[in-house]
Design a protein around this motif. Structure first.
Motif, PDB file in Angstrom:
ATOM      1  N   VAL A   1       0.862  -1.182   0.000  1.00 32.42           N
ATOM      2  CA  VAL A   1       0.000   0.000   0.000  1.00 32.42           C
ATOM      3  C   VAL A   1       0.896   1.228   0.000  1.00 32.42           C
ATOM      4  O   VAL A   1       1.860   1.303   0.740  1.00 32.42           O
ATOM      5  CB  VAL A   1      -0.919  -0.001   1.238  1.00 32.42           C
TER       6      VAL A   1
ATOM      7  N   SER B   1       1.573   5.521  -0.139  1.00 30.79           N
ATOM      8  CA  SER B   1       1.040   6.790   0.342  1.00 30.79           C
ATOM      9  C   SER B   1       1.416   7.869  -0.648  1.00 30.79           C
ATOM     10  O   SER B   1       2.528   7.879  -1.162  1.00 30.79           O
ATOM     11  CB  SER B   1       1.632   7.131   1.701  1.00 30.79           C
TER      12      SER B   1
ATOM     13  N   ASN C   1       5.042   9.543  -1.593  1.00 35.15           N
ATOM     14  CA  ASN C   1       6.186   8.682  -1.279  1.00 35.15           C
ATOM     15  C   ASN C   1       6.740   8.051  -2.541  1.00 35.15           C
ATOM     16  O   ASN C   1       6.022   7.826  -3.504  1.00 35.15           O
ATOM     17  CB  ASN C   1       5.763   7.559  -0.331  1.00 35.15           C
TER      18      ASN C   1
HETATM   19  C1  NAG Z   1       6.049   8.051   3.296  1.00 35.51           C
HETATM   20  O1  NAG Z   1       6.985   9.083   3.490  1.00 35.51           O
HETATM   21  C2  NAG Z   1       6.977   9.631   4.779  1.00 35.51           C
HETATM   22  C3  NAG Z   1       7.996  10.733   4.820  1.00 35.51           C
HETATM   23  O2  NAG Z   1       8.482  11.036   3.567  1.00 35.51           O
HETATM   24  C4  NAG Z   1       7.289   8.564   5.808  1.00 35.51           C
HETATM   25  O3  NAG Z   1       7.217   9.093   7.094  1.00 35.51           O
HETATM   26  C5  NAG Z   1       6.294   7.440   5.680  1.00 35.51           C
HETATM   27  O4  NAG Z   1       6.620   6.381   6.546  1.00 35.51           O
HETATM   28  C6  NAG Z   1       6.277   6.932   4.249  1.00 35.51           C
HETATM   29  N1  NAG Z   1       5.237   5.945   4.132  1.00 35.51           N
HETATM   30  C7  NAG Z   1       5.459   4.758   3.601  1.00 35.51           C
HETATM   31  C8  NAG Z   1       4.280   3.850   3.517  1.00 35.51           C
HETATM   32  O5  NAG Z   1       6.548   4.441   3.175  1.00 35.51           O
END
Ligand code: NAG
Ligand code: NAG
Ligand code: NAG
Ligand code: NAG
Ligand code: NAG
Ligand code: NAG
Length: 436
Positions: free
Chosen positions: A138, A140, A143
């Motif tokens: 999944v 986000s 990212n």
């Molecule tokens: C997405 O990026 C943020 C910061 O850039 C990070 O804190 C978060 O864990 C990331 N989420 C995933 C699913 O990798």
């Protein structure tokens, strides 16, 4: 320098002439073709001779063992079969080709000196089904993510392309040569995920001469923070004191926000406001409710809000434009009564007041009805007078009637014009002069 040049020219000429002579003598020409075949399928090797004078044709394998001598097969391997044999052609099929069949096959013609032609058999081995692997199941929004696609054990090496939806993206390929002389290609794709990628397929396309339409795909699942928008359900026009207000908060996000919050910036939401789900309902607006109302939605990715600024206007005054319009629409009354009505309505209209619901059945309609009646009587009397005068001056009838007709037409125009604006003012004054 010049000598060397003429010498080489002489050599070329000599070679040309001797080969021409050779052709004249032998005039037999052995040819064959290279063969490319997919593993497990059938290869056809054809040795052809032009103008054969009964010379023997034979086919040798890469180890120079005779496969066919004329139409006889000394070799035991029954995968070789005669397809066609004549003076001009020896055609042999090789079924269920495997990688070990690769090599240079020899067509031989027993002339003096013997001739040879070479048929190179190349075996193609298709890659295994492409496999997509995603680092993150999944994603986000915002990212970066990484995916790899692997095409196992092919010959030659496959080429991997990537598509996201209908857009091509560049991958980074890595080619490995395995112990059995096969190629395994792995392509790595990295990209930054956006909200729009949700539900979009990422496709790994494998290009290889042994396969067609070879691909694998994976649908992206992208989580994103909510989008929030406040919609005013009621009222459609101005928010006035005493009226009710209904705001609806529209939102979406992934994961779907479970609930939204209504709040008032730097203040409390009026105590009697009703919040049901995403809706905010405030009865009986009061100027003290002025302020910014905010709808906030959040999910695991983040939080978002939208603001609505409430500005409570004065309660509407009761003079209804629409009512006066209906009581005075008889054509006769328009010419004289309009300037009066305009004066009446002018003070009560507020800036930008388009409130059609403003106090119906207001008390002033009585005055207008009386005035309208009086005016109607006066105008009717004047019309009668005009008709009488018109008959009296029967000889000049034409001019008088046209004047009257024009007046009536203009009055109708002025009527509509005045409902929209105040342009008919001067018109009606002019008409007054006509009639008096
Ligand atoms: C997405 O990026 C943020 C910061 O850039 C990070 O804190 C978060 O864990 C990331 N989420 C995933 C699913 O990798
Ligand atoms: C057949 O393949 C060999 C080796 O790949 C090459 O040298 C030769 O030119 C090819 N012959 C033809 C007719 O394409
Ligand atoms: C064999 O080749 C000859 C000449 O090329 C052709 O006429 C004949 O039809 C072929 N026979 C078969 C069985 O392919
Ligand atoms: C084709 O050859 C392979 C070995 O190279 C063998 O295992 C397979 O049974 C053969 N298939 C046929 C249809 O002969
Ligand atoms: C508005 O609220 C104030 C008190 O906050 C109250 O005095 C006033 O009467 C209210 N006006 C209306 C029109 O309800
Ligand atoms: C609310 O807005 C109205 C404008 O219609 C203004 O007259 C009034 O003073 C405002 N009240 C507050 C409490 O800001």
């Amino acid at each position: 320098m010049a000598n060397a040049r003429s010498g080489s020219l002489a050599t070329i000429l000599f070679l040309f002439m001797s080969s021409a002579a050779l052709h004249k003598v032998v005039s037999q020409n052995l040819v064959t073709d290279n063969v490319t075949v997919v593993e497990g399928e059938m290869a056809i090797i054809s040795c052809r001779v032009k103008n054969n004078d009964d010379s023997v044709i034979q086919l040798l394998n890469p180890n120079r063992q005779t496969i066919y001598f004329r139409d006889m097969r000394p070799l035991k391997d029954s995968r070789f079969q005669l397809v066609n044999f004549s003076d001009n052609e020896l055609r042999v099929s090789l079924s269920n080709v495997s990688l070990s069949d690769e090599g240079r096959y020899v067509c031989q013609l027993y002339t003096d000196p013997p001739q040879e032609a070479y048929a190179e058999i190349t075996v193609l081995i298709p890659p295994g089904n492409p496999i997509i692997e995603a680092r993150d199941e999944v994603l986000s929004e915002g990212n970066e993510t990484e995916m790899t696609c692997t095409a196992m054990s092919s010959k030659p090496a496959a080429i991997i392309r990537w598509m996201k939806g209908d857009k091509e993206l560049p991958g980074k390929p890595k080619v490995e040569l395995t112990y059995d002389k096969m190629y395994t290609v792995t392509s790595r794709l990295t990209f930054t995920v956006s909200k729009e990628d949700d539900g979009v397929p990422v496709i790994c396309i494998v290009d290889h001469p042994a396969v067609k339409d070879f691909q694998a795909q994976k649908y992206l699942e992208v989580q994103y923070k909510p989008e929030v928008k406040i919609v005013v359900e009621f009222p459609q026009g101005l928010t006035r004191e005493g009226e009710n207000l209904e705001l609806s908060c529209k939102f979406r996000g992934k994961p779907e926000p479970q609930r939204v919050n209504w709040l008032k910036v730097d203040d409390d939401v009026p105590s009697h406001a009703v919040i049901t789900g995403a809706d905010l309902y405030i009865e009986n607006l009061n100027k003290s409710y002025n302020g910014t109302y905010r709808c906030v939605a959040s999910n695991s990715i983040g939080e978002a809000y939208d603001d609505y600024t409430l500005y409570v206007y004065d309660a509407p005054t009761t003079t209804p434009k629409s009512t006066t319009a209906t009581t005075t629409t008889t054509i006769i009354t328009t010419t004289i009564s309009y300037p009066e009505i305009n004066q009446d309505t002018a003070p009560s209209t507020e800036p930008a007041a388009h409130d059609s619901r403003a106090g119906e059945g207001a008390p002033r309609t009585v005055d207008h009805a009386v005035i309208g009646g009086v005016v109607a009587v006066v105008v009717f009397a004047m019309l009668c007078l005009l008709i009488v005068l018109g008959r009296y001056f029967a000889r000049h009838k034409g001019t008088y009637f046209t004047h009257e007709a024009k007046g009536a037409d203009d009055a109708a125009d002025a009527d509509t014009a005045i409902i929209n604006a105040e342009g008919g003012h001067t018109n009606s004054d002019e008409k007054k002069e006509y009639y008096i």
